[in-house]
Design a protein around this motif. Structure first.
Motif, PDB file in Angstrom:
ATOM      1  N   ASN A 171       0.831  -1.212   0.000  1.00 46.51           N
ATOM      2  CA  ASN A 171       0.000   0.000   0.000  1.00 46.51           C
ATOM      3  C   ASN A 171       0.859   1.253   0.000  1.00 46.51           C
ATOM      4  O   ASN A 171       0.548   2.225  -0.670  1.00 46.51           O
ATOM      5  CB  ASN A 171      -0.925   0.018   1.222  1.00 46.51           C
ATOM      6  CG  ASN A 171      -2.108  -0.928   1.040  1.00 46.51           C
ATOM      7  OD1 ASN A 171      -2.374  -1.390  -0.064  1.00 46.51           O
ATOM      8  ND2 ASN A 171      -2.795  -1.216   2.137  1.00 46.51           N
ATOM      9  N   ALA A 207       1.034   4.098  -2.828  1.00 49.63           N
ATOM     10  CA  ALA A 207       0.758   5.504  -2.503  1.00 49.63           C
ATOM     11  C   ALA A 207       1.962   6.389  -2.842  1.00 49.63           C
ATOM     12  O   ALA A 207       2.056   7.518  -2.381  1.00 49.63           O
ATOM     13  CB  ALA A 207       0.375   5.642  -1.027  1.00 49.63           C
ATOM     14  N   ASP A 211       4.998   5.565   6.074  1.00 44.04           N
ATOM     15  CA  ASP A 211       5.440   5.992   4.739  1.00 44.04           C
ATOM     16  C   ASP A 211       5.255   7.492   4.541  1.00 44.04           C
ATOM     17  O   ASP A 211       4.559   8.150   5.306  1.00 44.04           O
ATOM     18  CB  ASP A 211       4.722   5.186   3.639  1.00 44.04           C
ATOM     19  CG  ASP A 211       3.252   5.547   3.471  1.00 44.04           C
ATOM     20  OD1 ASP A 211       2.917   6.737   3.368  1.00 44.04           O
ATOM     21  OD2 ASP A 211       2.428   4.589   3.409  1.00 44.04           O
ATOM     22  N   THR A 250     -11.398   0.160  -2.789  1.00 41.98           N
ATOM     23  CA  THR A 250     -10.067   0.389  -3.331  1.00 41.98           C
ATOM     24  C   THR A 250     -10.078   1.627  -4.209  1.00 41.98           C
ATOM     25  O   THR A 250     -11.079   1.926  -4.844  1.00 41.98           O
ATOM     26  CB  THR A 250      -9.572  -0.827  -4.155  1.00 41.98           C
ATOM     27  OG1 THR A 250      -8.298  -0.507  -4.708  1.00 41.98           O
ATOM     28  CG2 THR A 250     -10.525  -1.195  -5.275  1.00 41.98           C
ATOM     29  N   SER A 251      -8.962   2.321  -4.210  1.00 39.13           N
ATOM     30  CA  SER A 251      -8.847   3.479  -5.102  1.00 39.13           C
ATOM     31  C   SER A 251      -8.121   3.086  -6.374  1.00 39.13           C
ATOM     32  O   SER A 251      -7.840   3.911  -7.215  1.00 39.13           O
ATOM     33  CB  SER A 251      -8.064   4.580  -4.378  1.00 39.13           C
ATOM     34  OG  SER A 251      -6.816   4.058  -3.953  1.00 39.13           O
ATOM     35  N   LYS A 252      -7.800   1.800  -6.501  1.00 33.87           N
ATOM     36  CA  LYS A 252      -6.859   1.433  -7.552  1.00 33.87           C
ATOM     37  C   LYS A 252      -7.472   0.943  -8.845  1.00 33.87           C
ATOM     38  O   LYS A 252      -6.845   1.015  -9.890  1.00 33.87           O
ATOM     39  CB  LYS A 252      -5.864   0.416  -6.998  1.00 33.87           C
ATOM     40  CG  LYS A 252      -5.045   1.070  -5.886  1.00 33.87           C
ATOM     41  CD  LYS A 252      -4.264   0.128  -5.027  1.00 33.87           C
ATOM     42  CE  LYS A 252      -3.783   0.854  -3.776  1.00 33.87           C
ATOM     43  NZ  LYS A 252      -3.144  -0.033  -2.816  1.00 33.87           N
ATOM     44  N   PHE A 294      -5.324  -4.175  -5.523  1.00 33.95           N
ATOM     45  CA  PHE A 294      -6.484  -3.897  -6.376  1.00 33.95           C
ATOM     46  C   PHE A 294      -7.712  -4.600  -5.831  1.00 33.95           C
ATOM     47  O   PHE A 294      -8.815  -4.340  -6.225  1.00 33.95           O
ATOM     48  CB  PHE A 294      -6.230  -4.324  -7.826  1.00 33.95           C
ATOM     49  CG  PHE A 294      -5.870  -5.773  -7.997  1.00 33.95           C
ATOM     50  CD1 PHE A 294      -6.843  -6.748  -8.090  1.00 33.95           C
ATOM     51  CD2 PHE A 294      -4.527  -6.156  -8.042  1.00 33.95           C
ATOM     52  CE1 PHE A 294      -6.495  -8.078  -8.246  1.00 33.95           C
ATOM     53  CE2 PHE A 294      -4.177  -7.492  -8.205  1.00 33.95           C
ATOM     54  CZ  PHE A 294      -5.156  -8.454  -8.307  1.00 33.95           C
ATOM     55  N   ARG A 295      -7.523  -5.509  -4.869  1.00 33.03           N
ATOM     56  CA  ARG A 295      -8.668  -6.280  -4.398  1.00 33.03           C
ATOM     57  C   ARG A 295      -9.421  -5.566  -3.284  1.00 33.03           C
ATOM     58  O   ARG A 295     -10.527  -5.953  -2.930  1.00 33.03           O
ATOM     59  CB  ARG A 295      -8.215  -7.663  -3.931  1.00 33.03           C
ATOM     60  CG  ARG A 295      -7.619  -8.492  -5.061  1.00 33.03           C
ATOM     61  CD  ARG A 295      -7.004  -9.772  -4.577  1.00 33.03           C
ATOM     62  NE  ARG A 295      -7.930 -10.624  -3.874  1.00 33.03           N
ATOM     63  CZ  ARG A 295      -8.402 -11.774  -4.345  1.00 33.03           C
ATOM     64  NH1 ARG A 295      -8.031 -12.203  -5.518  1.00 33.03           N
ATOM     65  NH2 ARG A 295      -9.239 -12.487  -3.628  1.00 33.03           N
ATOM     66  N   GLY A 296      -8.801  -4.571  -2.693  1.00 37.99           N
ATOM     67  CA  GLY A 296      -9.483  -3.780  -1.677  1.00 37.99           C
ATOM     68  C   GLY A 296      -9.905  -4.577  -0.466  1.00 37.99           C
ATOM     69  O   GLY A 296     -10.960  -4.324   0.128  1.00 37.99           O
ATOM     70  N   ALA A 314      -7.284  -5.909   1.925  1.00 40.80           N
ATOM     71  CA  ALA A 314      -6.234  -6.113   2.912  1.00 40.80           C
ATOM     72  C   ALA A 314      -6.548  -5.410   4.234  1.00 40.80           C
ATOM     73  O   ALA A 314      -6.576  -6.055   5.293  1.00 40.80           O
ATOM     74  CB  ALA A 314      -4.891  -5.641   2.366  1.00 40.80           C
ATOM     75  N   LEU A 315      -6.804  -4.114   4.176  1.00 39.52           N
ATOM     76  CA  LEU A 315      -7.037  -3.405   5.437  1.00 39.52           C
ATOM     77  C   LEU A 315      -8.282  -3.925   6.141  1.00 39.52           C
ATOM     78  O   LEU A 315      -8.302  -4.058   7.366  1.00 39.52           O
ATOM     79  CB  LEU A 315      -7.131  -1.894   5.189  1.00 39.52           C
ATOM     80  CG  LEU A 315      -5.811  -1.205   4.821  1.00 39.52           C
ATOM     81  CD1 LEU A 315      -6.012   0.291   4.647  1.00 39.52           C
ATOM     82  CD2 LEU A 315      -4.751  -1.461   5.899  1.00 39.52           C
ATOM     83  N   THR A 348       1.361   8.123   5.583  1.00 39.48           N
ATOM     84  CA  THR A 348       0.475   7.242   6.340  1.00 39.48           C
ATOM     85  C   THR A 348       1.281   6.358   7.281  1.00 39.48           C
ATOM     86  O   THR A 348       2.368   5.897   6.929  1.00 39.48           O
ATOM     87  CB  THR A 348      -0.330   6.346   5.358  1.00 39.48           C
ATOM     88  OG1 THR A 348      -1.033   7.180   4.451  1.00 39.48           O
ATOM     89  CG2 THR A 348      -1.305   5.463   6.093  1.00 39.48           C
TER      90      THR A 348
HETATM   91  P1  ADP Z   1      -6.035  -2.343  -2.107  1.00 40.83           P
HETATM   92  O1  ADP Z   1      -4.597  -2.091  -1.842  1.00 40.83           O
HETATM   93  O2  ADP Z   1      -6.254  -3.667  -2.774  1.00 40.83           O
HETATM   94  O3  ADP Z   1      -6.721  -1.223  -2.795  1.00 40.83           O
HETATM   95  P2  ADP Z   1      -6.281  -2.213   0.748  1.00 40.83           P
HETATM   96  O4  ADP Z   1      -7.285  -2.769   1.681  1.00 40.83           O
HETATM   97  O5  ADP Z   1      -4.877  -2.666   0.910  1.00 40.83           O
HETATM   98  O6  ADP Z   1      -6.786  -2.522  -0.714  1.00 40.83           O
HETATM   99  O7  ADP Z   1      -6.319  -0.658   0.835  1.00 40.83           O
HETATM  100  C1  ADP Z   1      -7.557   0.012   0.635  1.00 40.83           C
HETATM  101  C2  ADP Z   1      -7.345   1.436   0.153  1.00 40.83           C
HETATM  102  O8  ADP Z   1      -6.799   2.230   1.212  1.00 40.83           O
HETATM  103  C3  ADP Z   1      -6.346   1.585  -0.972  1.00 40.83           C
HETATM  104  O9  ADP Z   1      -6.956   1.394  -2.228  1.00 40.83           O
HETATM  105  C4  ADP Z   1      -5.845   3.017  -0.791  1.00 40.83           C
HETATM  106  O10 ADP Z   1      -6.711   3.922  -1.402  1.00 40.83           O
HETATM  107  C5  ADP Z   1      -5.944   3.222   0.710  1.00 40.83           C
HETATM  108  N1  ADP Z   1      -4.631   3.065   1.365  1.00 40.83           N
HETATM  109  C6  ADP Z   1      -4.215   1.976   2.032  1.00 40.83           C
HETATM  110  N2  ADP Z   1      -2.968   2.160   2.526  1.00 40.83           N
HETATM  111  C7  ADP Z   1      -2.571   3.385   2.144  1.00 40.83           C
HETATM  112  C8  ADP Z   1      -1.377   4.167   2.326  1.00 40.83           C
HETATM  113  N3  ADP Z   1      -0.315   3.673   2.982  1.00 40.83           N
HETATM  114  N4  ADP Z   1      -1.348   5.400   1.800  1.00 40.83           N
HETATM  115  C9  ADP Z   1      -2.403   5.891   1.114  1.00 40.83           C
HETATM  116  N5  ADP Z   1      -3.537   5.218   0.909  1.00 40.83           N
HETATM  117  C10 ADP Z   1      -3.647   3.985   1.414  1.00 40.83           C
END
Ligand code: ADP
Ligand code: MG
Length: 619
Positions: free
Chosen positions: A34, A38, A59, A78-80, A95-97, A99-100, A143
């Motif tokens: 992530n 970013a 980061d 996800t923003s990706k 891209f799977r949105g 993880a968090l 972040t």
């Molecule tokens: P993914 O990476 O598959 O999009 P995640 O669950 O890992 O899904 O993250 C969800 C969203 O949170 C990301 O698409 C991003 O927009 C935001 N995000 C996560 N970690 C960070 C980071 N370190 N800095 C900025 N944005 C983040």
């Protein structure tokens, strides 16, 4: 009747977590991905108790605003990617949105973040089953994610975590891969308060030396990039010289568009390019990145995204194999047999299916890709030679008793005077075959010695004796030399110092990151003083993962394995005799320190039996 119900979010996330989050290392992988997505160019990772207690990733990337922060821990947020087309064209790690969302369902998560346009940062706290809380907080642009008490609410998973040492090894491995595939990013990595590495924006060459120790690059060969210049797939990186091949695949780093991947077929491609250069069971080392149009590969095969599907796997295989072969050729490492094989008329190529195991050889038609099972030689023997119609008869009476000597003379030239002198003072019946085995006639048959295994046994016993202080085994260096070492190598050397001293390696620590070598064991060839100690500790680490023996045994085995003469070295008659004599002065001449046989003996009676010569029928 049971009614179908949609699972509550929390449960769905926990189920997804089962696939994404297996151990602390997988959390770190997701968080660092992530950060890179970013656009951070500086990332710090701190773990406590191998990540079981705390994982903290910081980061300096884009950060998130309030809306994004709120959504970031939701599943499928996800923003990706937005469209189907995006999914086919993935350039980000994530891209799977999920993880968090997954991580926050199995741990206590806190995120602090700030975009460069905001003055004040935001803090988000998630606890399973509780409302998300967001508060203003002081923060730098970027972040930070804190993951505390992983699996605290899933005792079954927590129980499956391994010892801190093992979990930490997995984390190290993940960090090493990120650092290797992103040399432009600064990575700082702490284990509790111990700095493991801090590497700054640099060339890949410098990054490799900073991660693996100063002289590591000396053992690598840069892949000839021109091989794939105009291709769909670009291959770059390094392959290790045969002497740093390992017993395991731990020296293999494969990246696809900078993503660390596992691919049996691609690592086999490298292996097969090396084929004849490695000893049995050895695996080549490499650091290779493939650059491919993302449309041509699918990384969405598995939630952890370390497996990929290629549009044309065989093409990638051949391209990689070829690139490695060209590299080996450039460094003059391709054995002649291999070149001959390429230029020969036969369209067949040997493929070892299970690496290092001769018994599973497949023949592959290089033109068609068709696979023919069975023995290596089968397709290449011309039919005519198998024709037994004309029974072979000696043309004359050359083999009659009277003039047999001259017949042999003529045929084999064994009696030529100069030939005989060459091996004069030594038993003339030593023969080296394939630069690998020594064959000689013994009292009641024939003996075959494996030269590498034999020398290993000899050196092993010397090393053990030296460590037990039974004899002195060191030669002082005329010019002490210094080596820069990685933190891992240094700490290992500190731990082994006393035993290594007794073995003959006398060195002292200078500065924080160097040693100066003053003496090495007698059998170390000049020029290899530095290399031998690096090889020894590397082998030591590798063995300590797979063998459960004591420290001295491991040191002796590592030393002997790395310092012994290699298969492929041609030996003089004198050297062969010495090796044989030294071997039979050993306590256990018949097995090498790894338990492989050193000596095979064939009794003449056995041979007689095989050739159908009964004892009383000598003709
Ligand atoms: P993914 O990476 O598959 O999009 P995640 O669950 O890992 O899904 O993250 C969800 C969203 O949170 C990301 O698409 C991003 O927009 C935001 N995000 C996560 N970690 C960070 C980071 N370190 N800095 C900025 N944005 C983040
Ligand atoms: Mg992600």
């Amino acid at each position: 009747m049971n009614k179908i119900k949609i699972l509550p979010d929390f449960i769905a996330n926990q189920i997804a977590a089962g696939e994404v989050v297996q151990r602390p290392a997988s959390v770190i992988k997701e968080l660092v991905e992530n950060s890179i997505d970013a656009e951070a160019d500086s990332i710090a990772v701190i773990v406590r108790n191998a990540g079981k207690k705390l994982i903290h990733v910081v980061d300096n990337g884009l950060g998130m605003d309030k809306d994004d922060l709120q959504l970031s821990v939701k599943r499928h947020a996800t923003s990706k990617i937005v469209t189907q087309d995006d999914l086919e064209n993935i350039l980000t790690y994530g891209f799977r949105g999920e993880a968090l969302a997954s991580i926050s369902s199995v741990a206590l998560v806190e995120i602090r973040t700030k975009t460069k346009n905001d003055k004040i940062g935001l803090q988000l706290l998630v606890e399973p089953n509780k409302e998300i809380e967001i508060n203003p907080v002081n923060a730098d642009t970027g972040t930070q994610v804190f993951v505390k008490n992983l699996f605290y609410n899933v005792p079954a998973r927590r129980k499956f975590l391994r010892t801190d040492m093992t979990e930490f090894r997995h984390i190290s491995d993940v960090m090493l891969k990120f650092a290797l595939s992103n040399p432009h990013i600064r990575f700082t990595f702490y284990d509790d308060d111990t700095l493991i590495f801090d590497v700054h924006n640099e060339s890949i060459e410098n990054r490799i030396n900073n991660l693996f120790g100063e002289s590591h690059l000396d053992y690598l060969m840069k892949i000839d990039e021109s091989v794939t210049e105009n291709d769909e797939i670009k291959i770059s990186g390094f392959v290790g010289q045969p002497q740093i091949a390992k017993q395991s695949k731990s020296g293999q780093f494969l990246f696809l568009n900078k993503r660390a991947i596992l691919s049996k077929s691609l690592s086999h491609a490298v292996f097969s390019a090396f084929e004849q250069l490695l000893e049995k069971n050895q695996q080549p080392s490499f650091i290779i990145n493939l650059e491919i149009n993302p449309k041509k590969v699918d990384v969405n095969v598995h939630p952890q995204k370390n497996e990929v599907k290629f549009e044309d796997e065989r093409y990638a295989y051949n391209l990689l194999k070829n690139a490695v072969k060209q590299t080996l050729k450039k460094y003059s490492l391709v054995p002649t047999i291999d070149i001959d094989l390429d230029n020969s008329q036969t369209p067949f190529d040997k493929v070892n299916t299970s690496e290092g195991n001769d018994s599973d050889i497949l023949m592959v038609n290089k033109m068609t890709g068709e696979i023919i099972e069975n023995k290596a030689e089968a397709p290449s023997i011309p039919q005519s030679r198998l024709n037994f119609d004309n029974e072979y008869k000696p043309k004359s009476d050359k083999f009659d008793d009277d003039n047999s000597v001259s017949a042999f003379d003529e045929l084999f030239g064994l009696e030529q005077p100069d030939r005989k002198n060459e091996i004069s003072t030594y038993d003339s019946n030593f023969l080296q075959i394939h630069n690998k085995y020594i064959v000689y006639q013994s009292d009641d048959g024939m003996t075959i010695i494996d030269q590498h295994n034999a020398h290993e046994r000899i050196l092993y016993e010397k090393a053990i004796k030296a460590m037990n202080k039974e004899f002195k085994y060191s030669q002082e260096l005329l010019f002490p030399s210094q080596i820069k070492l990685s933190p891992n190598q240094l700490s290992l050397l500190k731990e082994l110092k006393e035993d290594l001293n007794n073995l003959g390696y006398v060195f002292s620590f200078v500065n924080e990151d160097k040693i100066e070598i003053n003496s090495v064991p007698n059998d170390i060839k000049s020029g290899n003083e530095k290399g031998s100690i690096l090889e020894l500790i590397e082998q030591y680490e590798e063995y300590s993962e797979i063998r459960h023996t004591d420290k001295r045994d491991n040191i002796a085995a590592s030393y002997s394995c790395k310092s012994a003469i290699k298969t492929g070295k041609s030996l003089s008659a004198e050297e062969m005799k010495k090796l044989k004599d030294d071997l039979f002065n050993c306590k256990l001449p018949y097995v090498c320190p790894h338990g492989r046989p050193v000596v095979l003996e064939f009794k003449i009676s056995e041979l007689d039996n095989k050739f159908g010569r009964a004892k009383d029928l000598r003709f």
